[in-house]
Design a protein around this motif. Structure first.
Motif, PDB file in Angstrom:
ATOM      1  N   LEU A  69     -17.890  75.813  17.295  1.00 55.53           N
ATOM      2  CA  LEU A  69     -18.753  75.946  17.880  1.00 55.53           C
ATOM      3  C   LEU A  69     -19.830  76.040  18.525  1.00 55.53           C
ATOM      4  O   LEU A  69     -20.920  75.362  18.798  1.00 55.53           O
ATOM      5  CB  LEU A  69     -19.000  74.125  17.690  1.00 55.53           C
ATOM      6  N   PRO A 121      -9.883  75.837  30.629  1.00 52.44           N
ATOM      7  CA  PRO A 121     -10.144  74.123  29.186  1.00 52.44           C
ATOM      8  C   PRO A 121      -9.290  74.342  29.030  1.00 52.44           C
ATOM      9  O   PRO A 121      -9.170  72.814  28.102  1.00 52.44           O
ATOM     10  CB  PRO A 121     -10.903  73.408  30.744  1.00 52.44           C
ATOM     11  N   VAL A 122     -10.912  74.746  27.869  1.00 47.58           N
ATOM     12  CA  VAL A 122     -11.074  74.818  26.701  1.00 47.58           C
ATOM     13  C   VAL A 122      -9.386  74.620  25.938  1.00 47.58           C
ATOM     14  O   VAL A 122      -9.395  73.750  24.573  1.00 47.58           O
ATOM     15  CB  VAL A 122     -11.575  75.421  25.814  1.00 47.58           C
ATOM     16  N   TYR A 129     -10.871  68.692  18.918  1.00 48.78           N
ATOM     17  CA  TYR A 129     -11.243  68.753  20.085  1.00 48.78           C
ATOM     18  C   TYR A 129     -11.189  69.724  20.280  1.00 48.78           C
ATOM     19  O   TYR A 129     -12.405  69.806  21.481  1.00 48.78           O
ATOM     20  CB  TYR A 129      -9.684  67.645  20.768  1.00 48.78           C
ATOM     21  N   ILE A 132     -15.446  70.337  19.333  1.00 46.76           N
ATOM     22  CA  ILE A 132     -16.430  69.081  19.906  1.00 46.76           C
ATOM     23  C   ILE A 132     -16.538  70.013  21.674  1.00 46.76           C
ATOM     24  O   ILE A 132     -17.424  69.977  21.881  1.00 46.76           O
ATOM     25  CB  ILE A 132     -16.072  68.078  20.397  1.00 46.76           C
ATOM     26  N   VAL A 133     -15.970  70.569  22.053  1.00 48.63           N
ATOM     27  CA  VAL A 133     -15.731  70.820  23.551  1.00 48.63           C
ATOM     28  C   VAL A 133     -16.083  72.454  23.246  1.00 48.63           C
ATOM     29  O   VAL A 133     -16.902  72.514  24.288  1.00 48.63           O
ATOM     30  CB  VAL A 133     -14.290  71.292  24.833  1.00 48.63           C
ATOM     31  N   LEU A 135     -18.394  72.630  21.863  1.00 43.11           N
ATOM     32  CA  LEU A 135     -19.690  72.734  21.543  1.00 43.11           C
ATOM     33  C   LEU A 135     -20.832  71.907  22.377  1.00 43.11           C
ATOM     34  O   LEU A 135     -21.537  72.763  23.113  1.00 43.11           O
ATOM     35  CB  LEU A 135     -19.455  71.450  20.265  1.00 43.11           C
ATOM     36  N   ALA A 136     -19.759  71.550  23.073  1.00 47.63           N
ATOM     37  CA  ALA A 136     -20.311  70.358  24.327  1.00 47.63           C
ATOM     38  C   ALA A 136     -20.371  71.518  25.379  1.00 47.63           C
ATOM     39  O   ALA A 136     -21.568  72.607  26.231  1.00 47.63           O
ATOM     40  CB  ALA A 136     -19.397  69.818  25.273  1.00 47.63           C
ATOM     41  N   PHE A 137     -19.651  72.709  25.442  1.00 48.76           N
ATOM     42  CA  PHE A 137     -20.091  73.920  26.163  1.00 48.76           C
ATOM     43  C   PHE A 137     -20.734  74.634  26.188  1.00 48.76           C
ATOM     44  O   PHE A 137     -22.399  76.101  26.358  1.00 48.76           O
ATOM     45  CB  PHE A 137     -18.406  75.250  26.518  1.00 48.76           C
ATOM     46  N   GLU A 139     -23.651  74.132  24.371  1.00 49.10           N
ATOM     47  CA  GLU A 139     -25.066  73.271  25.316  1.00 49.10           C
ATOM     48  C   GLU A 139     -25.250  73.431  26.271  1.00 49.10           C
ATOM     49  O   GLU A 139     -26.292  73.624  27.186  1.00 49.10           O
ATOM     50  CB  GLU A 139     -24.311  71.574  24.928  1.00 49.10           C
ATOM     51  N   ILE A 140     -24.163  72.965  27.287  1.00 52.22           N
ATOM     52  CA  ILE A 140     -24.488  73.154  28.276  1.00 52.22           C
ATOM     53  C   ILE A 140     -25.023  74.163  29.099  1.00 52.22           C
ATOM     54  O   ILE A 140     -25.807  74.806  29.761  1.00 52.22           O
ATOM     55  CB  ILE A 140     -22.570  73.372  29.405  1.00 52.22           C
ATOM     56  N   ASN A 143     -28.143  75.023  27.986  1.00 56.24           N
ATOM     57  CA  ASN A 143     -28.882  74.081  29.067  1.00 56.24           C
ATOM     58  C   ASN A 143     -29.369  75.032  30.620  1.00 56.24           C
ATOM     59  O   ASN A 143     -30.046  74.820  30.711  1.00 56.24           O
ATOM     60  CB  ASN A 143     -28.238  72.791  29.675  1.00 56.24           C
ATOM     61  N   ILE A 144     -28.359  75.447  31.101  1.00 54.51           N
ATOM     62  CA  ILE A 144     -28.283  76.246  32.454  1.00 54.51           C
ATOM     63  C   ILE A 144     -29.384  77.768  31.871  1.00 54.51           C
ATOM     64  O   ILE A 144     -29.911  77.316  33.209  1.00 54.51           O
ATOM     65  CB  ILE A 144     -27.282  76.383  32.599  1.00 54.51           C
ATOM     66  N   PHE A 270     -27.338  74.066  18.806  1.00 58.35           N
ATOM     67  CA  PHE A 270     -26.286  74.085  17.835  1.00 58.35           C
ATOM     68  C   PHE A 270     -26.070  74.693  16.885  1.00 58.35           C
ATOM     69  O   PHE A 270     -25.146  75.009  15.828  1.00 58.35           O
ATOM     70  CB  PHE A 270     -25.855  72.456  17.891  1.00 58.35           C
TER      71      PHE A 270
ATOM     72  N   PHE B 264     -30.786  69.093  33.829  1.00 59.27           N
ATOM     73  CA  PHE B 264     -29.700  69.320  33.504  1.00 59.27           C
ATOM     74  C   PHE B 264     -28.806  68.245  33.451  1.00 59.27           C
ATOM     75  O   PHE B 264     -27.850  68.181  32.991  1.00 59.27           O
ATOM     76  CB  PHE B 264     -28.809  69.633  34.382  1.00 59.27           C
ATOM     77  N   ALA B 267     -26.135  69.260  30.548  1.00 53.97           N
ATOM     78  CA  ALA B 267     -25.262  69.670  30.979  1.00 53.97           C
ATOM     79  C   ALA B 267     -24.231  69.134  31.234  1.00 53.97           C
ATOM     80  O   ALA B 267     -22.917  68.681  31.333  1.00 53.97           O
ATOM     81  CB  ALA B 267     -26.026  70.804  32.239  1.00 53.97           C
ATOM     82  N   PHE B 270     -22.086  66.129  28.627  1.00 50.26           N
ATOM     83  CA  PHE B 270     -21.144  67.115  28.312  1.00 50.26           C
ATOM     84  C   PHE B 270     -20.269  67.696  29.478  1.00 50.26           C
ATOM     85  O   PHE B 270     -18.837  67.274  29.242  1.00 50.26           O
ATOM     86  CB  PHE B 270     -22.115  68.466  27.937  1.00 50.26           C
ATOM     87  N   LEU B 278     -10.224  67.048  29.449  1.00 48.57           N
ATOM     88  CA  LEU B 278      -8.535  67.102  29.980  1.00 48.57           C
ATOM     89  C   LEU B 278      -7.560  66.224  30.948  1.00 48.57           C
ATOM     90  O   LEU B 278      -6.422  67.049  30.491  1.00 48.57           O
ATOM     91  CB  LEU B 278      -9.567  68.106  31.149  1.00 48.57           C
TER      92      LEU B 278
END
Lengths: 356, 293
Positions: A69, A121-122, A129, A132-133, A135-137, A139-140, A143-144, A270, B264, B267, B270, B278
């Motif tokens: 995602l 990691p993913v 799961y 969702i990770v 998705l999180a990445f 967004e990160i 963001n960066i 997203f 941030f 970031a 998340f 993990l």
């Protein structure tokens, strides 16, 4: 040659290349002949970008069986890396297509590197799961990228995060301005380059799918435990697919970024990831030609419905739900087949009556 | 004292996430689907409450009841029309349908109420409480949100452990086929889950908009994603997990905004989620299920 043509895979691949080439030639011909309105001209590059994104995501979702995602995050990295590189090379590389191509490669490599870092990691996770990770990445990454400040002046390149901590000399230029994004981008993207991008994507993905690696990846998708037990290194193959997919998304992103005069990181959110996923699922998971067609049709559809104004997105939503119901639901399918049987039954009866 | 203030604010926003996450987690646990339209039900609930108080002039309490009623019906309707026909199909097909429903709700709301943000007046009549000589401010919204989330969690836990329908829900989430053999109507149970989840979403919507007073068709999208991560964070399918995940997420968000960096914060939130997954791949309170060959 004949032996090659007899191969089922080669033949279906040739069909895909043929469809894409014919589409390109027709559109390019209409474009040259001035038959396209300016809004249609504006669609050409994004269509190529979304085809490439859909095909690369299909490698992950359809072939590899991993729901991702966060595809727009890789696209964003590629876009901003491409914009920065193109701006830096403004004087060094005079030839525009070459500059664009270098920008795309750099965008792809950076996105691929991000894909590798994220993949470590993913890829330990599975199923929802993993979704969702990613998705999180996504967004990160957004963001960066949305908080980077890059400026260029006579002293060289300045980079900082969170706020512009540098002041530019006279004649200096902000390339990236944090949340505002990039402005004053020199538009380099062209439709032929979009076509090249699609060809590269198709070439990479199709060859990967039909190679030894591709068969291993599909084996992992179909039954991970069985694949593992015959000695397939599951993580390594998933990683390969992940990095290749990210690389292609980065290239597509760079082309996308250089197609507009301004670009903000919020574009790569997203919703964009979801849109690409919709292209893949509606085109058929694992079906590359399906991705190509659905990306084209679904990109154009909301634009073509623009005359309906406020109702267009709601109509798009309804179309999306109905397509899913008609293609997947056993009950709706049964209903459809009963109805078509009845209709054809009526015609048959009439035929009998007229004959008798 | 400052830290305590951030902690309270964090718990308050976390409690809203927790209520939304409860809806996610129940639907996931029982129907095994990611209901991406859940965030938009929050938005619909907030709009209904807004309309009832502003246009009909009814008291806030009535508006919450109305929002819950409408969202419950909406949840059941969506489930019957869009999700039920797809039962037993690959989860991706259901996921895309849920995305379609989400688009539908957002754009429907835009047609009905327009895209301009509405100013949502807080429905909480309580005055802020000043502690420690005015250094610590606890607003009425914070008190009500935290109380509501605790009540909801206790209520849900009792409901799922003590009542017949609640037990049926747990049975369906454990093994759908076996539950059916025991005479449990799977369809009714799933509808019930959607009804409860949507009613909770309505409460969350009203509380969310009482704290953050702007309301527009996309209001529910971001809290929806946050709450979804909260549900995964706490272990999806687990009710106390959703609660814990929501509150922790709220605290992490507030603290990272206050002490590390405002830009941030997304970031950071998340990243914490990724690290947790993990270390504990099934979430904080999730059950690790051993794969059988």
């Amino acid at each position: 040659m004949k032996k090659l043509l007899n191969n089922k895979n080669t033949r279906s691949n040739l069909v895909i290349y043929l469809v894409v080439t014919v589409f390109f030639l027709v559109m390019q011909g209409m474009n040259m002949g001035g038959m396209l309105t300016s809004s249609w001209k504006g669609f050409l590059v994004p269509i190529c970008v979304y085809i490439s994104l859909a095909v690369s995501l299909n490698l992950l979702v359809g072939i590899c069986g991993e729901l991702s995602l966060g595809h727009a995050g890789f696209m964003g990295i590629g876009a901003f890396a491409g914009i920065v590189v193109a701006a830096l090379l403004q004087d060094a590389v005079a030839l525009e297509p070459l500059r664009l191509f270098i920008a795309m490669i750099v965008g792809g490599v950076l996105a691929g590197a991000a894909g590798f870092l994220i993949g470590i990691p993913v890829l330990r996770l599975r199923g929802d799961y993993l979704a969702i990770v990613t998705l999180a990445f996504g967004e990160i990454l957004k963001n960066i990228v949305g908080n980077l400040y890059v400026g260029l002046d006579a002293e060289g390149v300045h980079v900082s995060a969170t706020s512009a901590k540098f002041t530019l000399l006279e004649g200096g230029k902000m390339i990236l301005d944090g949340p505002v994004g990039a402005t004053g981008i020199k538009k380099l993207a062209t439709f032929p380059m979009g076509f090249v991008l699609v060809l590269i994507t198709l070439f990479v993905v199709l060859n990967l799918v039909n190679s030894k690696e591709g068969r291993a990846i599909k084996a992992v998708r179909d039954n991970r435990i069985a694949a593992e037990s015959v000695g397939i290194n599951v993580t390594a193959f998933r990683m390969k697919a992940f990095v290749v997919s990210a690389f292609l998304a980065g290239m597509a992103g760079a082309l996308f970024g250089l197609n507009y005069s301004s670009m903000a990181a919020s574009k790569f959110n997203f919703n964009t990831s979801i849109n690409i996923l919709v292209f893949v699922v509606l085109g058929g998971m694992g079906n590359i030609l399906g991705s190509v067609i659905s990306a084209t049709v679904l990109y154009v559809l909301p634009e073509a419905l623009r005359s309906l104004e406020d109702y267009r997105m709601i109509l798009y939503a309804v179309v999306l739900i109905l397509v899913m119901l008609f293609t997947w639901s056993p009950r709706v399918k049964e209903f459809v087949s009963v109805v078509t049987d009845k209709i054809s039954g009526i015609f048959k009866k009439k035929e009998v009556e007229t004959n008798g | 004292m400052q830290i305590l203030q951030y902690l309270i604010n964090g718990i308050s926003i976390g409690a809203v996430y927790a209520i939304i996450a409860l809806g996610y987690t129940m639907v996931y646990g029982i129907a095994k689907m990611l209901n991406f339209a859940h965030g938009d039900i929050i938005m619909v609930g907030a709009y209904i409450s807004f309309c009832v108080t502003n246009y009909l002039g009814l008291p806030a309490f009535v508006s919450v009841i109305a929002a819950m009623a409408v969202c419950t019906l909406l949840g059941i309707l969506i489930e019957k029309l869009a999700y039920m026909p797809l039962r037993g199909t690959p989860s991706l097909a259901v996921l895309i349908t849920a995305i379609g429903v989400s688009y539908f709700l957002q754009n429907g709301a835009q047609l009905i109420w327009g895209s301009a943000p509405k100013n949502f007046a807080s429905i909480v009549p309580l005055k802020p409480v000043f502690l420690a000589g005015g250094e610590l401010v606890i607003t009425g919204e914070v008190i009500v949100t935290i109380l509501a989330s605790v009540l909801i969690m206790v209520g849900l836990t009792l409901f799922t452990t003590k009542t017949k329908i609640g037990k049926a829900m747990r049975a369906v989430s454990e093994d759908r086929a076996a539950a059916q053999l025991m005479g449990i109507s799977v369809n009714n149970t799933i509808s019930m889950t959607f009804a409860i989840g949507s009613a909770l979403a309505a409460i969350a919507g009203v509380l969310l908009c009482s704290t953050v007073p702007t309301l527009q068709p996309t209001t529910g999208a971001m809290p929806g994603i946050r709450a979804f991560t909260a549900a995964v964070f706490g272990g999806i399918g687990s009710i106390p997990g959703a609660m814990l995940g929501g509150i922790l997420l709220g605290i992490i968000e507030t603290f990272s905004k206050a002490f590390i960096s405002t830009q941030f914060s997304d970031a950071i939130v998340f990243s914490v989620l990724i690290i947790i997954l993990l270390v504990k791949p099934a979430g904080l309170l999730g059950k690790q299920i051993q794969e059988k060959v």
